[in-house]
Design a protein around this motif. Structure first.
Motif, mmCIF file in Angstrom:
data_model
loop_
_atom_site.group_PDB
_atom_site.id
_atom_site.type_symbol
_atom_site.label_atom_id
_atom_site.label_comp_id
_atom_site.label_asym_id
_atom_site.label_seq_id
_atom_site.Cartn_x
_atom_site.Cartn_y
_atom_site.Cartn_z
ATOM 1 N N TYR A 41 40.963 42.310 66.003
ATOM 2 C CA TYR A 41 41.864 42.872 64.993
ATOM 3 C C TYR A 41 43.340 42.700 65.359
ATOM 4 O O TYR A 41 44.205 43.256 64.689
ATOM 5 N N ALA A 42 43.615 41.911 66.384
ATOM 6 C CA ALA A 42 45.000 41.739 66.823
ATOM 7 C C ALA A 42 45.870 41.130 65.728
ATOM 8 O O ALA A 42 47.018 41.534 65.532
ATOM 9 N N ASP A 43 45.330 40.142 64.987
ATOM 10 C CA ASP A 43 46.085 39.478 63.904
ATOM 11 C C ASP A 43 45.246 39.462 62.637
ATOM 12 O O ASP A 43 45.028 38.413 62.023
ATOM 13 N N VAL A 44 44.796 40.635 62.229
ATOM 14 C CA VAL A 44 43.795 40.710 61.162
ATOM 15 C C VAL A 44 44.315 40.221 59.813
ATOM 16 O O VAL A 44 43.540 39.737 58.980
ATOM 17 N N PHE A 45 45.621 40.293 59.576
ATOM 18 C CA PHE A 45 46.164 39.864 58.283
ATOM 19 C C PHE A 45 46.639 38.400 58.294
ATOM 20 O O PHE A 45 47.078 37.890 57.273
ATOM 21 N N ASN A 95 53.769 47.219 49.753
ATOM 22 C CA ASN A 95 52.628 48.062 50.153
ATOM 23 C C ASN A 95 51.281 47.426 49.849
ATOM 24 O O ASN A 95 50.289 48.121 49.626
ATOM 25 N N PHE A 96 51.235 46.096 49.818
ATOM 26 C CA PHE A 96 49.984 45.403 49.514
ATOM 27 C C PHE A 96 49.719 44.342 50.586
ATOM 28 O O PHE A 96 50.538 43.448 50.792
ATOM 29 N N LYS A 97 48.581 44.473 51.257
ATOM 30 C CA LYS A 97 48.206 43.526 52.298
ATOM 31 C C LYS A 97 46.821 42.968 52.013
ATOM 32 O O LYS A 97 45.994 43.629 51.397
ATOM 33 N N VAL A 98 46.588 41.749 52.488
ATOM 34 C CA VAL A 98 45.304 41.085 52.281
ATOM 35 C C VAL A 98 44.703 40.713 53.632
ATOM 36 O O VAL A 98 45.368 40.086 54.462
ATOM 37 N N VAL A 99 43.454 41.115 53.847
ATOM 38 C CA VAL A 99 42.681 40.672 55.006
ATOM 39 C C VAL A 99 41.942 39.421 54.569
ATOM 40 O O VAL A 99 41.072 39.481 53.692
ATOM 41 N N PRO A 100 42.256 38.260 55.159
ATOM 42 C CA PRO A 100 41.701 36.993 54.669
ATOM 43 C C PRO A 100 40.190 36.872 54.889
ATOM 44 O O PRO A 100 39.574 37.704 55.572
ATOM 45 N N GLU A 105 36.472 50.210 61.148
ATOM 46 C CA GLU A 105 36.828 49.741 62.482
ATOM 47 C C GLU A 105 38.334 49.640 62.707
ATOM 48 O O GLU A 105 38.787 49.667 63.848
ATOM 49 N N HIS A 106 39.115 49.521 61.604
ATOM 50 C CA HIS A 106 40.536 49.238 61.823
ATOM 51 C C HIS A 106 41.491 49.940 60.867
ATOM 52 O O HIS A 106 42.500 50.506 61.306
ATOM 53 N N LEU A 107 41.208 49.903 59.558
ATOM 54 C CA LEU A 107 42.192 50.383 58.595
ATOM 55 C C LEU A 107 42.313 51.904 58.546
ATOM 56 O O LEU A 107 43.394 52.432 58.265
ATOM 57 N N ALA A 108 41.224 52.615 58.773
ATOM 58 C CA ALA A 108 41.230 54.074 58.635
ATOM 59 C C ALA A 108 42.181 54.723 59.635
ATOM 60 O O ALA A 108 42.196 54.376 60.811
ATOM 61 N N ARG A 109 42.949 55.701 59.149
ATOM 62 C CA ARG A 109 43.886 56.426 60.010
ATOM 63 C C ARG A 109 43.294 57.745 60.478
ATOM 64 O O ARG A 109 43.711 58.266 61.494
ATOM 65 N N VAL A 110 42.390 58.341 59.697
ATOM 66 C CA VAL A 110 41.768 59.661 59.911
ATOM 67 C C VAL A 110 42.801 60.775 59.696
ATOM 68 O O VAL A 110 42.569 61.709 58.940
ATOM 69 N N VAL A 111 43.931 60.665 60.389
ATOM 70 C CA VAL A 111 45.095 61.507 60.089
ATOM 71 C C VAL A 111 46.295 60.580 59.910
ATOM 72 O O VAL A 111 46.523 59.683 60.722
ATOM 73 N N VAL A 112 47.044 60.795 58.838
ATOM 74 C CA VAL A 112 48.169 59.925 58.488
ATOM 75 C C VAL A 112 49.474 60.550 58.949
ATOM 76 O O VAL A 112 49.670 61.766 58.835
ATOM 77 N N GLU A 113 50.354 59.727 59.446
ATOM 78 C CA GLU A 113 51.732 60.128 59.746
ATOM 79 C C GLU A 113 52.631 59.291 58.844
ATOM 80 O O GLU A 113 52.621 58.062 58.920
#
Length: 918
Positions: free
Chosen positions: A632-636, A167-172, A184-192
């Motif tokens: 953001y296609a390959d953000v990680f 559960n740990f990711k890094v945006v370089p 712009e990308h990480l926020a879900r606003v509502v989570v499933e």
């Protein structure tokens, strides 16, 4: 999980059935129709985490459902965020702590796998790039190359963490600023999310290890900045203990007038809310004006919540939020989920929606907002554009009262036909002649030596970024140039920003004025402004000039932006460009020309400023979903530099003893399963007496490491050359460096030394001898003597960044208690989390009024193992006389008392996990 109020319901969306905890269902038992939006988010969080009272019980739900807007906070609840975001300055020590906890839990009989983030935790590397190179086309590439050379060891460690932890990711690096990437990308606003076999839908909520995490409030996501200590606990499944807050409503009406920007609006809002006093409170924005505020403007306002002192500054979910989700390339399924859930829960806002009941209210007609800056050293000190020159002169007086002209300047003046009697005039208004960019120039007080389009606050906003581009275009057409002594830089908040500046054709115009992209990160706003040109530095030093920076940032605290720059003004990106052209803050841009054409005609700011329609049209033509999708296609994934970095393998990290970046911290050394008690403090010495507004920058600097400082000497002893020192922020993974940097800010003033600048104190030896030395050196002597330490301070102690090292360093110096007139929310929490006791003077009292000068021996009695709300402080003077006074004990909840008994929140979590013997 329990469901005492039978609120579980089903939601059909996207052809799927999800379970949710229904607020309208709870509304059948309690009248929650007037609850603020943010309180409804808290209420849902409690419903979903009800566990029969172990952490959340019926009484907690009832307390929020029956919230009394006027009541002072006194009821504790537990809040569990849906995810955590980190930046690398705070994120590296977080991962260091997690790695250390893996070692510690093993020693206590547990398993390394027990130390794992249980919720999504995403780290964005954005704080490490510095503006070493500027004003040239290859600045981005060269700064990136230097960044990787400086930080290779840290980045290798983070790559290990990404592989070792679930559960740990890094945006370089070179992607964007954490808060903009979050928006712009990480926020879900509502989570499933599937929880214990059930597919749940619930609001996106977030803790971030950066104060400006609140930027995400602009899209209806409840979140705020916490220290790394609290974030780590959340990552490990530990809920955060908090008092049910008061909520301030801020009504917005009308729309922004011509010539005013979102930056001007947020500086106005910040000033108003600081004046009201909202520390520890939530702020919600409502009113007809919301329909005229684009999401980017809302995010700009939300971002500055730490500057106005609130826990959060939130906007509701509405049609504009959905528009932004579409614009930023979110999937149609996610957008449908957000809309369906928000409407089902009563969280959806319409322009004519009745507003909630609030603890207090403020109102602002957007039409009254005027062009503004803030400074020269606090974000809340707003000044109208027309008043900047007067503000500069007023503040200059205090900074130059004791300045004397340098000998070489007097000799030069005499050589130019001056006379010695003119020395007084020179001292009042000196100038340094320099040769820069093949031009002769004069540096004076007020010269703008840094003009930086930087930081998360404004570089997320197309209106002000494209506005800056249009100002640049108009300036270039008229033949204007930035002054040669100005260090210009452009640090876009994300790759998307660069793309729309290119698409609009204004990036080239910005570059012609020197605003080349220097990197994707906080840069100048976090103190990574890099060195000034040698000619400029020498000119400043020659006459002790008081020069200025103008930056589109959110923080301008003393010593933060650049050690040689004493005045720092926050401004919108278009005004940053304007001040680069003018080259000075000793000017009234509303009435004086910003520059001249080649044939000598005056050019005024009004000649350069674009209309609101012009900005709106260019936004419509350039900013679209395709820009977000491609970036953001390959953000990680990262670039080749990132992927070439080697990193170790394994569940536990192999610590290198010689490393000056990454070190196993000493917090858990000798730790057992035994829980202690909260003891009185006896016969402590005073380490420092400080005034008001001591920031976390003062306590734990993030900027340059001076070679003659304790940290600098430590690095040199280990073979690190000053050119390779990097910054304090980049070395937060090494406690040896950081403890030496605690209270080492060049601008901090210890009143024990008469207010002299620099991190020094008076050491009181065991036989009455006294000696001036660095705070670190004195603390180590006291530690060797077995003497505990205390700190005295004024109002707003610990304002600024959510910097856990400000608390960690305080702890490692041996400070047992901090007594202040008031604390900023995050720092107080961090002190508790690190086992340092926060105590508050009674109203109207402080060290000066009590006659304390720091020479006293201090005892704090009556703590009653944390049960006491007040304690007695006895200050004993050298002659045996004493002064007694009562203080408030700021352990605010039973959970905080429990953490403190354990020695800190991480010790508490470790013992909880180790006891499970998984």
């Amino acid at each position: 999980m329990s469901d005492s109020f039978s609120t579980r319901r089903q939601l059909d969306v996207n052809g799927r059935r999800l379970t949710y905890y229904s607020l309208p269902a709870l509304g059948e038992r309690f009248d929650i129709s007037k609850l603020p939006y943010s309180m409804k988010i808290l209420l849902e969080n409690l419903l979903r985490h009800e566990d029969g009272g172990m952490t959340v019980g019926r009484e907690h739900i009832e307390a929020v459902a029956q919230w009394d807007a006027a009541k002072e906070p006194d009821t504790e609840i537990a809040f569990m965020p849906a995810r955590v975001v980190l930046q690398d300055f705070t994120g590296v020590p977080c991962v260091v702590d997690l790695a250390a906890m893996r070692d510690a839990v093993t020693r206590l009989g547990g398993s390394p796998k027990q130390i794992n983030p249980l919720i999504p935790s995403e780290l964005v590397i954005d704080h490490s790039v510095q503006v070493d190179v500027f004003g040239r086309a290859d600045a981005l590439d060269l700064n990136g190359k230097i960044e990787f050379e400086r930080n290779k060891e840290r980045y290798s460690f983070l790559r290990w963490g990404q592989k070792a932890f679930d559960n740990f990711k890094v945006v370089p690096p070179n992607t964007g600023i954490v808060h903009q990437v979050n928006l712009e990308h990480l926020a879900r606003v509502v989570v499933e999310r599937e929880v214990e076999g059930t597919l749940l839908a619930f609001p996106d909520t977030v803790f971030g290890t950066d104060s400006h995490t609140t930027m995400i409030n602009g899209i209806g996501v409840l979140g705020w900045g916490v220290g790394g200590i609290e974030a780590e606990a959340a990552m490990l499944g530990q809920p955060s203990s908090m008092l049910i807050p008061q909520v301030v409503g801020f009504k917005l009406t009308g729309r922004l007038p011509e010539g005013s920007t979102a930056t001007d609006l947020v500086l106005t809002v910040t000033q108003m809310l600081r004046a009201l006093g909202v520390v520890g409170k939530f702020v919600e924005f409502y009113g007809d004006g919301l329909q005229h505020l684009p999401l980017a403007d809302r995010a700009t306002i939300a971002n500055m919540a730490p500057e106005y002192g609130a826990t959060c500054g939130i906007f509701p979910i509405d049609a504009e939020a959905l528009n932004y989700l579409r614009l930023s390339g979110r999937s149609s399924e996610q957008i449908a989920l957000v809309e369906a859930y928000a409407k089902a829960q009563g969280l959806w806002h319409e322009p004519n929606s009745p507003h909630a009941t609030y603890s207090a209210t403020l109102a602002l007609d957007l039409g009254d907002v005027k062009p503004s800056l803030a400074g020269p050293k606090r974000p809340q000190d707003r000044v109208l554009l027309e008043g900047v020159q007067e503000n500069f002169h007023k503040n200059l007086e205090g900074l130059t009262a004791n300045r004397k002209p340098r000998k070489e300047s007097l000799e030069r003046l005499a050589g130019e036909g001056g006379a010695q009697p003119q020395a007084e005039h020179l001292a009042a208004k000196p100038r340094s002649k320099i040769r820069i960019q093949d031009q002769d120039a004069d540096l004076t007080d007020g010269s703008v030596v840094i003009a930086a389009i930087t930081s998360c606050t404004n570089t997320s906003n197309p209106a002000v970024m494209l506005g800056a581009g249009l100002v640049a275009r108009n300036a270039v057409k008229l033949g204007l140039k930035a002054k040669p002594w100005v260090k210009t830089s452009l640090g876009p908040g994300s790759l998307v920003v660069t793309d729309y500046l290119k698409k609009a054709g204004v990036l080239e115009d910005l570059e012609k004025l020197g605003f080349y992209v220097v990197g994707y990160g906080c840069t100048t706003c976090i103190g990574n402004s890099g060195p000034l040109p040698d000619e400029v530095s020498k000119g400043i030093a020659e006459n002790e000039l008081v020069v200025a920076s103008v930056l589109s940032g959110n923080r301008n605290f003393e010593g933060r932006v650049h050690p040689e720059v004493k005045m720092n003004y926050l401004a919108s990106p278009p005004l940053v460009v304007a001040y680069a052209l003018a080259g000075t803050v000793d000017i009234d841009l509303t009435s004086e020309p910003v520059g001249h054409t080649a044939d000598g005609k005056d050019v005024y700011l009004r000649d350069l400023w674009p209309s609101n329609k012009e900005i709106g049209d260019i936004i419509s033509a350039t900013v679209g979903p395709e820009l977000f999708a491609q970036n953001y296609a390959d953000v990680f994934k990262g670039d080749t530099r990132w992927n070439r970095i080697a990193s170790p393998e394994g569940e536990s990290f192999h610590w290198e003893g010689s490393s000056t970046y990454i070190k196993n911290p000493p917090y858990f050394d000798g730790m057992t399963m035994h829980v202690g008690s909260i003891q009185d403090v006896e016969n402590a010495r005073v380490m420092g007496v400080f005034g008001d507004s001591i920031t976390t920058d003062h306590i734990s600097p993030a900027g340059n490491i001076k070679k003659d400082s304790p940290a600098g000497r430590f690095l040199i002893e280990r073979g690190v050359q000053p050119v390779d020192f990097n910054s304090y922020g980049s070395r937060r993974g090494n406690d040896d460096v950081m403890v030496r940097g605690t209270f080492a800010n060049i601008r901090i003033k210890n009143l024990m030394l008469g207010g002299e600048e620099g991190g020094n104190t008076i050491y009181h030896g065991p036989h009455g001898a006294t000696e001036k030395m660095s705070i670190y050196d004195a603390a180590m002597r006291y530690k060797a003597d077995g003497v505990p330490l205390v700190v005295f301070a004024g109002k707003e102690y610990g304002t600024g960044s959510s910097r856990d090292w400000a608390a960690k360093g305080t702890n490692l110096l041996g400070v047992k208690a901090v007594v202040a007139e008031s604390f900023e929310r995050i720092h107080r929490s961090n002190l508790v989390g690190m086992g340092v006791l926060p105590l508050q003077f009674k109203d109207g009292e402080n060290a000066q009024k009590l006659g304390l000068d720091g020479s006293e021996t201090i005892s704090v009695t009556g703590l009653q193992d944390g049960a006491a709300k007040t304690a007695l402080v006895v200050a004993t003077r050298a002659d045996g006389s004493s002064r007694e006074f009562e203080v408030k004990v700021l352990l605010l909840t039973p959970k905080e008392v429990e953490y403190f008994r354990h020695g800190g929140i991480l010790h508490y979590v470790l013992r909880q996990l180790a006891s499970k013997k998984a």
